[in-house]
Every structure is written in C-alpha cells, then in structure tokens.
Motif scaffolding. Structure first.
Motif, PDB file in Angstrom:
ATOM      1  N   LEU A  19       0.341  21.216   3.130  1.00 48.57           N
ATOM      2  CA  LEU A  19       0.504  21.286   4.585  1.00 48.57           C
ATOM      3  C   LEU A  19       1.091  22.646   5.001  1.00 48.57           C
ATOM      4  O   LEU A  19       1.426  22.852   6.161  1.00 48.57           O
ATOM      5  CB  LEU A  19       1.447  20.177   5.074  1.00 48.57           C
ATOM      6  N   ARG A  42       0.819  -1.226   0.000  1.00 49.15           N
ATOM      7  CA  ARG A  42       0.000   0.000   0.000  1.00 49.15           C
ATOM      8  C   ARG A  42       0.844   1.264   0.000  1.00 49.15           C
ATOM      9  O   ARG A  42       0.427   2.297  -0.528  1.00 49.15           O
ATOM     10  CB  ARG A  42      -0.896  -0.033   1.246  1.00 49.15           C
ATOM     11  N   TYR A  48       1.984   4.375  -2.237  1.00 47.70           N
ATOM     12  CA  TYR A  48       2.344   5.790  -2.078  1.00 47.70           C
ATOM     13  C   TYR A  48       3.835   6.012  -1.827  1.00 47.70           C
ATOM     14  O   TYR A  48       4.422   5.373  -0.950  1.00 47.70           O
ATOM     15  CB  TYR A  48       1.580   6.395  -0.897  1.00 47.70           C
ATOM     16  N   GLU A  68       3.771  18.492   0.123  1.00 50.58           N
ATOM     17  CA  GLU A  68       4.031  19.346   1.290  1.00 50.58           C
ATOM     18  C   GLU A  68       3.318  20.691   1.213  1.00 50.58           C
ATOM     19  O   GLU A  68       2.958  21.281   2.231  1.00 50.58           O
ATOM     20  CB  GLU A  68       5.546  19.595   1.443  1.00 50.58           C
ATOM     21  N   MET A 117      13.455  17.081   2.357  1.00 50.90           N
ATOM     22  CA  MET A 117      14.487  16.031   2.322  1.00 50.90           C
ATOM     23  C   MET A 117      15.085  15.928   0.924  1.00 50.90           C
ATOM     24  O   MET A 117      15.442  14.857   0.466  1.00 50.90           O
ATOM     25  CB  MET A 117      13.888  14.673   2.728  1.00 50.90           C
ATOM     26  N   LEU A 150       5.204   9.508  -1.170  1.00 56.07           N
ATOM     27  CA  LEU A 150       4.810  10.926  -1.100  1.00 56.07           C
ATOM     28  C   LEU A 150       5.748  11.698  -0.187  1.00 56.07           C
ATOM     29  O   LEU A 150       6.234  11.163   0.815  1.00 56.07           O
ATOM     30  CB  LEU A 150       3.382  11.038  -0.543  1.00 56.07           C
TER      31      LEU A 150
HETATM   32  N1  CO8 Z   1       2.459  11.153   8.699  1.00 53.74           N
HETATM   33  C1  CO8 Z   1       1.823  10.594   9.745  1.00 53.74           C
HETATM   34  N2  CO8 Z   1       0.815   9.708   9.606  1.00 53.74           N
HETATM   35  C2  CO8 Z   1       0.433   9.401   8.358  1.00 53.74           C
HETATM   36  C3  CO8 Z   1       1.051   9.951   7.219  1.00 53.74           C
HETATM   37  C4  CO8 Z   1       2.130  10.868   7.437  1.00 53.74           C
HETATM   38  N3  CO8 Z   1       2.817  11.410   6.416  1.00 53.74           N
HETATM   39  N4  CO8 Z   1       0.451   9.457   6.104  1.00 53.74           N
HETATM   40  C5  CO8 Z   1      -0.514   8.631   6.550  1.00 53.74           C
HETATM   41  N5  CO8 Z   1      -0.538   8.592   7.899  1.00 53.74           N
HETATM   42  C6  CO8 Z   1      -1.430   7.811   8.758  1.00 53.74           C
HETATM   43  C7  CO8 Z   1      -2.805   8.433   8.817  1.00 53.74           C
HETATM   44  O1  CO8 Z   1      -2.834   9.482   9.747  1.00 53.74           O
HETATM   45  C8  CO8 Z   1      -3.633   7.236   9.214  1.00 53.74           C
HETATM   46  O2  CO8 Z   1      -3.472   7.012  10.596  1.00 53.74           O
HETATM   47  P1  CO8 Z   1      -4.789   6.867  11.563  1.00 53.74           P
HETATM   48  O3  CO8 Z   1      -5.426   5.614  11.071  1.00 53.74           O
HETATM   49  O4  CO8 Z   1      -4.192   6.746  12.925  1.00 53.74           O
HETATM   50  O5  CO8 Z   1      -5.617   8.074  11.327  1.00 53.74           O
HETATM   51  C9  CO8 Z   1      -2.954   6.068   8.510  1.00 53.74           C
HETATM   52  O6  CO8 Z   1      -1.640   6.527   8.204  1.00 53.74           O
HETATM   53  C10 CO8 Z   1      -3.633   5.687   7.201  1.00 53.74           C
HETATM   54  O7  CO8 Z   1      -3.750   6.855   6.410  1.00 53.74           O
HETATM   55  P2  CO8 Z   1      -5.144   7.364   5.796  1.00 53.74           P
HETATM   56  O8  CO8 Z   1      -6.285   6.927   6.647  1.00 53.74           O
HETATM   57  O9  CO8 Z   1      -5.007   8.827   5.527  1.00 53.74           O
HETATM   58  O10 CO8 Z   1      -5.158   6.513   4.443  1.00 53.74           O
HETATM   59  P3  CO8 Z   1      -5.868   6.909   3.060  1.00 53.74           P
HETATM   60  O11 CO8 Z   1      -5.781   5.683   2.212  1.00 53.74           O
HETATM   61  O12 CO8 Z   1      -7.192   7.525   3.297  1.00 53.74           O
HETATM   62  O13 CO8 Z   1      -4.936   8.057   2.433  1.00 53.74           O
HETATM   63  C11 CO8 Z   1      -2.838   9.076   1.810  1.00 53.74           C
HETATM   64  C12 CO8 Z   1      -3.622   7.773   2.056  1.00 53.74           C
HETATM   65  C13 CO8 Z   1      -3.414   9.797   0.576  1.00 53.74           C
HETATM   66  C14 CO8 Z   1      -1.400   8.700   1.560  1.00 53.74           C
HETATM   67  C15 CO8 Z   1      -2.971  10.011   3.052  1.00 53.74           C
HETATM   68  O14 CO8 Z   1      -2.632   9.247   4.213  1.00 53.74           O
HETATM   69  C16 CO8 Z   1      -2.085  11.210   3.023  1.00 53.74           C
HETATM   70  O15 CO8 Z   1      -2.374  12.183   2.334  1.00 53.74           O
HETATM   71  N6  CO8 Z   1      -0.968  11.184   3.811  1.00 53.74           N
HETATM   72  C17 CO8 Z   1      -0.084  12.312   3.962  1.00 53.74           C
HETATM   73  C18 CO8 Z   1       0.779  12.510   2.719  1.00 53.74           C
HETATM   74  C19 CO8 Z   1       1.657  13.727   2.885  1.00 53.74           C
HETATM   75  O16 CO8 Z   1       1.217  14.847   3.001  1.00 53.74           O
HETATM   76  N7  CO8 Z   1       2.990  13.509   2.910  1.00 53.74           N
HETATM   77  C20 CO8 Z   1       3.967  14.557   3.045  1.00 53.74           C
HETATM   78  C21 CO8 Z   1       4.351  14.711   4.492  1.00 53.74           C
HETATM   79  S1  CO8 Z   1       5.422  16.098   4.790  1.00 53.74           S
HETATM   80  C22 CO8 Z   1       6.925  15.546   4.319  1.00 53.74           C
HETATM   81  O17 CO8 Z   1       7.105  14.403   3.898  1.00 53.74           O
HETATM   82  C23 CO8 Z   1       8.072  16.527   4.453  1.00 53.74           C
HETATM   83  C24 CO8 Z   1       9.419  15.851   4.189  1.00 53.74           C
HETATM   84  C25 CO8 Z   1      10.559  16.689   4.716  1.00 53.74           C
HETATM   85  C26 CO8 Z   1      10.988  16.264   6.096  1.00 53.74           C
HETATM   86  C27 CO8 Z   1      12.233  16.962   6.512  1.00 53.74           C
HETATM   87  C28 CO8 Z   1      12.704  16.455   7.919  1.00 53.74           C
HETATM   88  C29 CO8 Z   1      13.035  17.528   8.909  1.00 53.74           C
END
Ligand code: CO8
Length: 258
Positions: free
Chosen positions: A135, A60, A105, A132, A141, A107
């Motif tokens: 958000l 997934r 994913y 990002e 990274m 992402l």
């Molecule tokens: N962080 C924390 N938890 C996450 C993340 C994440 N990035 N992605 C998913 N999860 C968790 C959800 O919160 C959820 O947990 P819970 O069941 O406890 O609520 C569980 O994983 C399953 O996720 P979903 O229920 O959301 O699953 P869906 O199938 O509905 O959606 C998605 C899947 C589309 C992938 C959705 O989870 C999503 O949009 N996730 C976030 C994606 C995102 O925005 N990523 C970018 C993050 S920021 C980043 O990566 C910056 C990098 C630079 C870092 C530099 C270090 C200092």
C-alpha cells in the motif's frame, strides 16, 4: 453490560470475551473498533472477577488490517494526531493476560493486534502477514518491532519487505504462534487456556505478565533485577503461602487473589 457498535462482549466465568464484529470489512480496524476494544478491555482489566481475556474475530478474519478506506485520504499529520497509536498502546498495556484466538486473516494491524496479546492460538486456517508495503506504507501498530522480536530479523524482513502471507504452520514454526489447532476447536482451546490462567492467583499472573513485558523492553541485567524484586514481593501475598502449603499437603490451592 455495555454494548458496543463494532464488537461483541461477553463474560464466561472469570474470562472476558471480545469478538471483533465488522463482518462486511473483514474486521478492519477503524477508529470505532479501537475505541470499543480499548473500552471493553479496560473494563475487564478493572474487574477483579476477570482473570483472563480472549480476543477473537470471525472464522474468515481475525482482522484484515487497519481500515484502508478510513486512512486513505489522511495526511501524515492527521495520522500522527489521530490518537490511534495512544489508543492501541492502552490496549497493549492491560494487566490481564489476553489470548488472541486467530482464524482466517490476521494482516497488517490485525497481525499487530494479535501481537499485542500474550498468547496467540491459531486455527489451521489462519494467515498472518504485514502487507503494508503493498500500500506504499509500513507497519504502524508495532509490526516492525514486535514481529522482529517474535520471529527474528530475517523472517520479519521477509514478511515486511515482500508483504507475503504465512500460514499457521509457518507462523508456529517461526515462533509467532503459541499453538495451532483445527479451526473447529479454536474457541474451545482459547477458552480452556483462558480458564486455566484465570484460576491462578491474580497478583502472580499480573507479575508474570509484567516480567515478560520487561523482557521485551529492557536489558538482561535490568530484566533480572525486575524479576528478582517482583518474585520476592509475591512472598508477601497470602496466595504464596496457600500455593506452597497446598503443594505440601497434596491438595489444590484455594487462591483468594490476596
Ligand atoms: N480496510 C478496509 N476494508 C477492508 C480491509 C481493510 N484493511 N480488508 C478488507 N476490506 C473489505 C474489502 O474492501 C471488502 O469490502 P467491499 O465488499 O465493500 O469491497 C471486504 O472487506 C471483503 O474483502 P475482499 O473482497 O477484498 O475479500 P477477499 O477474500 O477477496 O480478500 C483479503 C481478502 C486478502 C484479506 C483482502 O481483503 C485484503 O488484501 N485486504 C487488505 C489487507 C491489508 O492490506 N491490510 C493492511 C492494512 S494497512 C494496516 O493495517 C496498517 C496498520 C497501521 C495502522 C496505524 C494506525 C494509525
């Protein structure tokens, strides 16, 4: 073999496997994941018996980004001082080639982690993106730098400014992905590719990776100079003599990594 909290680690022949294992968070990259991945990759990198590494996630999600819940309350100074940048830079600097096997994913930090690897093999289910901007932040990274070098300005700007995802076919067309395979074949294909690399002479594999890295980071003139010197230095290895005499004698080379 050391066991870790957030990853599974295994050796198969000359290939080291690292599997991200936080299924409840779609393999979101928190501090512990970084610590574990860096430790496992560094241990493989220090082991002459390992010639290639495969990094993968679940069906997934390769990784859905840095852990948003861990980052949410941090200040700018906390982020700078959190050592995430240094930790992931250590991963990106391993000598051993790393193959990212991406399903689902990849992402944000997940896409950026794949881009720290040398070859990206994607399942046809893979989805890449730098969301990002949704958000209120930007890639942190390496996304704005490595994605641009991989796919060019206009595709990178499209992805980073809109936060949209691209599927595996678009990622391959764009030059981000090395190969796309049916999801059921992903791990076999990644394993086969890693075994192919691991069967070569290590000094030449390290040299090839270093030359490719130089091309990403320096001018053409500097890069050509680096390549020329590294190319010449390989003629002082036994494996160069073995590789070329094996060609002349129409047999497979028997490399000793010396
Ligand atoms: N962080 C924390 N938890 C996450 C993340 C994440 N990035 N992605 C998913 N999860 C968790 C959800 O919160 C959820 O947990 P819970 O069941 O406890 O609520 C569980 O994983 C399953 O996720 P979903 O229920 O959301 O699953 P869906 O199938 O509905 O959606 C998605 C899947 C589309 C992938 C959705 O989870 C999503 O949009 N996730 C976030 C994606 C995102 O925005 N990523 C970018 C993050 S920021 C980043 O990566 C910056 C990098 C630079 C870092 C530099 C270090 C200092």
């Amino acid at each position: 073999m050391t066991s870790y909290d957030t990853i599974l680690v295994e050796t198969r022949g000359r290939v080291g496997w690292i599997t991200l294992n936080r299924p409840d968070a779609l393999n979101a990259l928190n501090t512990q994941v970084m610590t574990d991945v860096v430790a496992a990759a560094s241990a493989f990198d220090a082991d002459e018996a390992i010639g290639a590494i495969v990094l993968t996630g679940s069906e997934r999600a390769f990784a859905a980004g840095a852990d948003i819940k861990e980052m949410e309350s941090k200040s700018g100074l906390d982020v700078l001082m959190g050592d995430h940048f240094g930790g992931w830079a250590q991963f990106a600097a391993v000598r051993t080639p790393v193959i990212a096997a991406v399903s689902g994913y990849a992402l944000g930090g997940g896409c950026e982690l794949a881009m720290m690897c040398d070859i990206i093999i994607a399942a046809d289910t893979a989805k890449f993106g730098q969301p990002e901007i949704n958000l209120g932040v930007i890639p942190g990274m390496g996304g704005s730098q490595r994605l641009l070098r991989a796919v060019g300005y206009y595709k990178a700007a499209d992805l980073i400014l809109t936060g949209r995802m691209m599927d595996a076919a678009e990622a391959e067309r764009s030059g981000l992905v090395s190969r796309v395979v049916p999801a059921a074949e992903l791990l076999a294909e990644a394993g086969k590719t890693a075994e192919t690399i691991a069967a070569k002479s290590l000094p030449s594999v390290y040299a090839a990776k270093a030359a490719l890295d130089a091309a990403m980071e320096t001018t053409l003139a500097e890069g050509l100079r680096f390549e020329r010197h590294v190319f010449a230095s390989l003629f002082d290895t036994s494996d160069q003599k073995e590789g070329m005499s094996a060609f002349r004698e129409k047999r497979s080379p028997d490399f000793t990594n010396r």
